[in-house]
Each structure stands twice: as C-alpha cells, then as structure tokens.
Scaffold this active site. Structure first.
Site, mmCIF file in Angstrom:
data_model
loop_
_atom_site.group_PDB
_atom_site.id
_atom_site.type_symbol
_atom_site.label_atom_id
_atom_site.label_comp_id
_atom_site.label_asym_id
_atom_site.label_seq_id
_atom_site.Cartn_x
_atom_site.Cartn_y
_atom_site.Cartn_z
ATOM 1 N N HIS A 65 5.536 11.558 -17.285
ATOM 2 C CA HIS A 65 6.164 12.160 -16.126
ATOM 3 C C HIS A 65 7.070 11.160 -15.437
ATOM 4 C CE1 HIS A 65 2.456 10.210 -14.717
ATOM 5 N NE2 HIS A 65 3.098 10.000 -13.586
ATOM 6 N N CYS A 272 -0.047 6.098 -7.502
ATOM 7 C CA CYS A 272 0.505 5.603 -8.763
ATOM 8 C C CYS A 272 2.003 5.434 -8.589
ATOM 9 C CB CYS A 272 0.182 6.553 -9.918
ATOM 10 S SG CYS A 272 1.074 8.120 -9.871
#
Length: 763
Positions: A65, A272
C-alpha cells in the site's frame, strides 16, 4: 467502500511469483479503471513503502500500500494466489493480496474506510470467506461489506457478507471520523448494530474520539467495577450490545480480575509510515488480545486520516502503555512516567498477547519510563528498535544530519551551476546583486543564481551539525548543534568539524538531561538553561580544544584531494564507483555520495572535488541504464515484470536514480550486483581519467551542459553500461530461463492463462 473496489479490480487467479509482479498485475487493473494515472510512478511509490518495512502479515496476507500523487481516488485491488507470494511474513507466502492505493490528499472519510478493511483482515472468518469465494463479484462484495450477489459462489451471504445496513454503518462511522466525535460514535454504533452478523462489516472500527470520550467518563467517575473481558476495545468502557464481538454474539468469558477488583488498564498507540493498513491492524489485534486477557485497552491510531488524542484522564488512569509504531509517536511525553513497552508496529499485529503480558510484568516490577521533563526518546530512538547497538544508532544519527543537509546541497549546487552556465566561469567574481543588477543582462541573472546558491551552501555545515544533535537529543540539541556547526565554518574545520560539533552537542545535551532538576526550574530548562550551557560547552570545545586539530585534518584532506593525479585519481574513481553500485541507494552508496557532495559544497570547490562529483554521478547512473539495456537486447532472460521495470529504468538511470536497478538486484543479487559494481568501477575510473568535472550534485544527463569534458563523460558512462550489460547477459545466460520468461509473446501469455480469467490491461 462501494466505490473503492469492483469485480474488475479482483483477480482470483493471480499468477505472479514475486511481490513486484503481484503489485504490477493489480496496479494494471487500477490503471485500466482510471484509478491510477502513471503505472510506473505508482509502483515506485509502492516499492518505496515496501522498502521501509515488509507488508506481509501472518495468516497468508500481503497488503502492499502507499499514498501516491498518481492515484485519482482511494482504490482497493484484490488478488488470490494459489502458489503464494512472499511479502516478508514470518509464516510464509501470502495467498490473499490487497493493493491499497490512496491519493496524496485523500480525505479522512475514505481513509477511515480503508482502515476498516485493515481491521477486517484480523478476522479469520472474513479471510476464510475470501479464500472460498467463487467469483470476482463475490469477493468484491465481501470486501465492500455488501450482500453477496444472488449468483455468487463460495462466500455466501450468511458466512461472509454483511447486509447493506451494516455497510452503511461502516460508512457512517467513517464519515463520523471526518466530522465530529459524536457523529463517529453514532456511526460506529449503527454499523455494529446493523451488520454485526458478518465479518465484512466494519465492526471493529469504532472511532477513537468516541472511544476516548467513553473511557474518559469512566475514568472521571472513578469506577472500580470490573468490565467484562469482551467489553474492552477502543473505548475501554462498558460494552454496547451488538459490539461485543465480531459476529454479534455474546462475548465469551475470559480470564479477568476478581470480583470487585479494577481491571488492568492499558493505553496504546499504533502508527506506520503510510498510516493506512498496519496502524489499524495493530490496533485491532491489540484490542482483541485485550479482550482475551481481561484488560481494558484503549488505542490511539495515529493514521493518515489524522488522529484524536486520548483524553488525558484516560492516560492518567492507565496502568501501562504500549507503543507499536514505525514512525515517531506524536506527543509522546503525554505517556511519560508509566510502564511502557515500545516495539515496531508488526509486533503489535503478530504478538499482542506477549506485549500485554510484558507491560503487566513491568507494572508489577514498578518499572516506568522517564518522567515528562526528561524526554523519553530521541527522534531516532523513537523510530528504531530499543535494542539497537551504539554503532547502529551512530549511523542513524549521522544519516539524520545528512538527510536534512542534502536538500541544501542540491538546491545550492544546482543554483551555483546554473549561475556558471548563464554567467560564465568568472561569475564568482561578480559584485553583489544588491549593488549591481540589470534586468536585461544575462550576467546579472547568472550572478543572482550564483549568490543565492552560495547563501544556501552557507547553511550546509550548521544544518548537518544541528540535525545530528537533533537525532541524538531531540529539539534541545538544535541550538548547540547549529552553533557548533557555525563555529566549524569560522575556524575552517569544514564538514569534519560539523560532524564533530553535532556529536558533541548531542552528547552534551543528553548529559544535561540526565541531571535531576528541581521542579521549580523545569519550565526554563529547554528554553534557557539547556541552550545556554550546551552552547557554551560546545563553543569552548570547538574553539579551544578540538577545533584546530580538526581544521588541520580538513586541510590535509583537501590538499590530498587537490593533489590527486594519474593512477591515484583513477583508483579513487574506481573505488567510488564500486561503492555507488554496491547497495544502490543504501548506506554505502550514501557514504560515497556524501563524500562527493562535501567536496563541492563550498563557494569555490577544487578541480579534484568536481572530478570526484562527476565520477560518483556517472557510476550511479550505470546500474539502471545497464538493466534497461539488458532487458532490451536479451529480453528472454528476464521475466515480463522485469522487462516492464526495464522501461522505467531508462528514465531513472538517466536521472541519476540508482534505485531504478533495485528490482533487478533484489530478484537476482548474485548476478546483478557484481555486474553493476564492475561497470560502475570502470565508469568511475574513466571519468577521473578523462578529467570530467561537475559542479551540480545531481541531475544526470540533464546537467550535461554543466559538465567539463561532456563527450568523454558520456563515453565513460556508456562503457560502464556496456560492461554491466554484457556481464548480466552472460551470467543470466548460463542458467535456465525462468518459467515466467518462457512465454515472451503476449499472445502466448494470454493463451497460457486459465480460461475465465480476465487479463490485466497494460498501461
């Protein structure tokens, strides 16, 4: 989520055998649907995110992603691989692969819906339903949370799909996240009530704002009644009916505190680098483990959609803290003074129960993090592993300074080079443009660019020193670091002095921070006391103790470089070429590049310094250009994915982006890396031998007009490219062709594909 994935974005027979090939196959579907505008640019963003941390998860899941300027709308593409694709998970290859694409400016509601998917991936019923889905429409409906179409196979509406009300509830929760916390609470409750029968519903995506508000109320009331084990989640408060479990059933009893005893309370933060997937998966995993352990656990997800800070009352009432993050925790001092477990975000996903047990053990032993007045970690320490050795930390501290310095090098160097190109090589003797500037004269514009570049260069050493100290001691290190860097320029200690000043400043501030300070003085420590004392100490050391020896060493290095001729210069060029091609943008490559830019980062660099810069840039262009040429002349030796990467490598190599060769080196390091090093060494040696010079620190072929001896410079690059290409072709030709590269004709590949499988549309 209905607009984010359709059946055309699903491939249930994904045949890719590498993560790069899998990402490309799914990205091609996005391109075909108009969701991605530049395939190679988007894949480069995906690869950059993948390089930060593998995206494989236990349970056979891969979630590549990224956020990218090449994405037009938030999009999901799903692939199911029979053979599995290695995304770096500890338990092996992934068979369920989700490519998540978010625009650079995606709105909060869309990103919250993406986070709902990340939470669903922690539900085994949801993933099992995807593994059994019989067609693309069924899989897309499962992911959206819609009812499975009447003709769908495999998943079934009962086993996997959520009803439309549940899907609407998930969207309502997402919209609430972008709006008010009250709306978020209402949306989450509606989603839990309407679609709790299915794993497809975003049952675990309660908004953090509503969660912290509920937990805050509980904390403020001073309640000591134990909460049922299944009630713990993002809110840490009493359970709401329908939100007790993913399937809507009554919560299973778990081992919890004895009657009348307050449950153990934990606050957690997850984050993240991208803030889309791992952030929310870690939160879901921790919440589930908290329910099983019978503790109250509240999570603050610091994701791409922003974050809502936990209520101070919730943090104050907590017995322990868990940080599961790969980027610095924002406002970390809020959690200071409590038992703390600090790990990477993947640990929060893979072993949440261990983290909960560890923080409980620390609380039992009375261990706590540093109090708020003493920073509990530097930017480097917060982003890294607490068990790293000093060698690793030293490298990160130095790279912290270099990373902030490089933009000044690039901007200043290119401006100075353009100044010379426009005004000639005597432009450095031009008067100040404050005193003389004629709008219609090219010389005046050249002088303007040269003088702006010179000012930018004046910041290099202070920025280097300041941000080395910042990496060590956080913001208190900036003032003494910048002061020490400026002194280094004053005493002609150059970059060596800047390195020493940064390390000294960081060390001095860290030492001061360890001193116990009376409470009355804590308020003025970061503003007055630390800057004053640390600047005085660093200034004394630089001026009186170590400044002169470092200045002498800097002068000796400069004189040695200036005296390099003949064989010595050629050997240095070969060494720098080897370093540039060894790890293609990694630490060794950065050492060579920093060495070169340090030489030209002065107003009047020596001829030898400009030769070194030219050799470094030429060698760095060789690997991607050679891979591009090799895929062109002997395409049968490469997979279709590599041949596609080869097309992009032409542009990357011409732009001096060595990372363009990384996909080839990662797939076949024993053949590609030695070949690239051989070609890079030859190019570096030839560039030095030809006497090519370069004033600009970057630019590739686009700054050829600024290069001294440009024709011979291009010959040096061409020679290295040919050598690397020949070696790669030779070494790859000595092995059997890979199965994927056997069918080079698109028609053959199409014929070989299983019937009923829709072929991706090429960009």
């Amino acid at each position: 989520m209905s607009e984010m994935i359709t059946a055309d974005l699903v491939d249930l027979d994904l045949s890719a055998d590498t993560k790069e090939a899998a990402a490309r196959a799914l990205a091609e579907r996005m391109v075909a649907q108009g969701r991605v505008t530049d395939l190679d640019g988007f894949l480069a963003d995906v690869a950059a995110r993948e390089a930060q941390m593998p995206t494989g998860l236990d349970g056979g899941i891969g979630i590549p992603h990224c956020r990218s300027a090449h994405v037009t709308a938030p999009t999901l593409a799903f692939g199911r691989s029979a053979a599995g694709v290695d995304f770096g998970a500890a338990d092996g290859p992934a068979d369920l692969i989700f490519l998540i694409a978010a625009p650079a400016g995606a709105d909060d509601a869309h990103l919250t819906i993406l986070s709902s998917l990340a939470r669903q991936l922690m539900n085994t019923e949801f993933t099992d339903a995807l593994r059994s889905a019989g067609d693309a429409a069924t899989a897309a409906a499962l992911i959206r949370g819609d009812e499975v179409p009447s003709g769908g196979e495999g998943g079934g509406a009962e086993g996997a799909g959520a009803d439309s009300e549940g899907a609407e509830g998930a969207v309502s929760a997402a919209q609430g996240a972008a709006g008010s916390s009250q709306g978020a609470a209402d949306g989450a409750a509606q989603g839990a009530a309407g679609g709790s029968d299915a794993p497809g519903a975003a049952g675990g995506s309660e908004d953090t704002a509503a969660a912290s508000a509920a937990a805050s109320a509980d904390a403020a009331a001073g309640s000591t009644a134990p909460a049922p084990a299944a009630a713990t989640g993002t809110d840490g408060s009493a359970p709401a009916q329908g939100a007790a479990g993913t399937d809507g059933s009554a919560p299973a009893p778990a081992a919890g505190p004895a009657s009348g005893e307050r449950p153990f309370r934990i606050v957690a933060v997850t984050s993240c680098p991208t803030g889309i997937a791992h952030t929310y998966m870690a939160a879901e995993s921790l919440e589930n483990a908290g329910r099983e352990a019978g503790v109250e656990l509240v999570v603050e997800t610091q994701g791409s959609a922003g974050f809502t800070r936990l209520d101070p009352a919730v943090i104050a009432a907590a017995d322990g803290v868990i940080f599961a993050h790969d980027v610095p925790v924002r406002d970390k001092d809020r959690f200071a003074g409590k038992p703390t477990v600090d790990v990477g975000v993947k640990a929060g996903i893979n072993r949440p129960a261990d983290l909960i047990a560890e923080v409980r053990q620390k609380a039992a032993r009375g261990e706590a993090s540093a109090p708020a007045h003493a920073p509990s970690g530097t930017p480097v320490e917060r982003a890294g592993d607490s068990t790293e050795g000093y060698g690793t930390k030293l490298r990160k501290w130095l790279m912290s300074g270099v990373s902030y310095m490089v933009p000044f090098v690039a901007a200043g160097g290119l401006l100075i080079a353009l100044g010379f190109a426009i005004g000639g090589y005597k432009i450095n003797k031009a008067p100040s443009v404050m005193d003389h500037f004629v709008w219609t004269q090219a010389d005046s514009w050249g002088a303007l660019l040269f003088q702006i570049g010179g000012v930018a260069f004046g910041f290099l050493v202070p920025v280097l020193a300041g941000y080395i100290a910042y990496g060590m001691a956080d913001r208190p290190g900036l003032v003494p670091g910048f002061v020490g860097g400026a002194i280094s320029l004053t005493i002609n200690a150059g970059f060596l002095g800047g390195l020493a000043a940064g390390l000294l400043a960081g060390g001095v501030v860290m030492a001061i921070q360890r001193i116990e300070i009376p409470a009355a003085l804590r308020g003025i420590m970061p503003v007055v006391v630390i800057p004053l004392i640390s600047s005085a100490i660093v200034g004394f050391l630089m001026f009186v103790v170590i400044g002169k020896p470092i200045a002498s060493a800097q002068k000796g290095l400069t004189d040695w470089l200036s005296g390099l001729t003949g064989t010595n210069a050629i050997l240095l060029g070969a060494l720098l070429g080897l370093m540039m091609c060894f790890d293609l943008g990694g630490p060794v490559n950065k050492v060579a590049y920093t060495f070169a830019t340090a030489g030209i980062a002065v107003a009047t660099p020596s001829d030898s310094a400009m030769k070194i810069m030219a050799a470094v840039m030429a060698a760095g262009m060789v690997p991607p250009l050679a891979m591009a040429l090799a895929t062109t002349v002997r395409g049968k030796l490469f997979t279709p994915t590599e041949r596609e990467n080869g097309k992009a490598a032409w542009v990357l190599g011409a732009s001096f982006i060595s990372e363009g060769a990384i996909p080839f080196a990662a797939a076949d390091p024993l053949r590609v890396i030695p070949s690239a090093m051989a070609g890079g060494a030859l190019t570096g040696a030839l560039s030095m031998g030809f006497g090519a010079t370069l004033r600009a620190p970057h630019g590739g072929i686009f700054v050829v007009p600024l290069i001294g001896n440009p024709l011979l410079y291009l010959v040096a690059i061409a020679a290295g490219v040919c050598v690397t290409t020949a070696l790669v072709v030779l070494l790859k030709g000595m092995r059997r062709p890979s199965p994927e590269s056997a069918a080079t004709d698109p028609a053959e590949q199409s014929a070989a594909a299983p019937k009923g499988t829709k072929q991706p549309v090429a960009a």
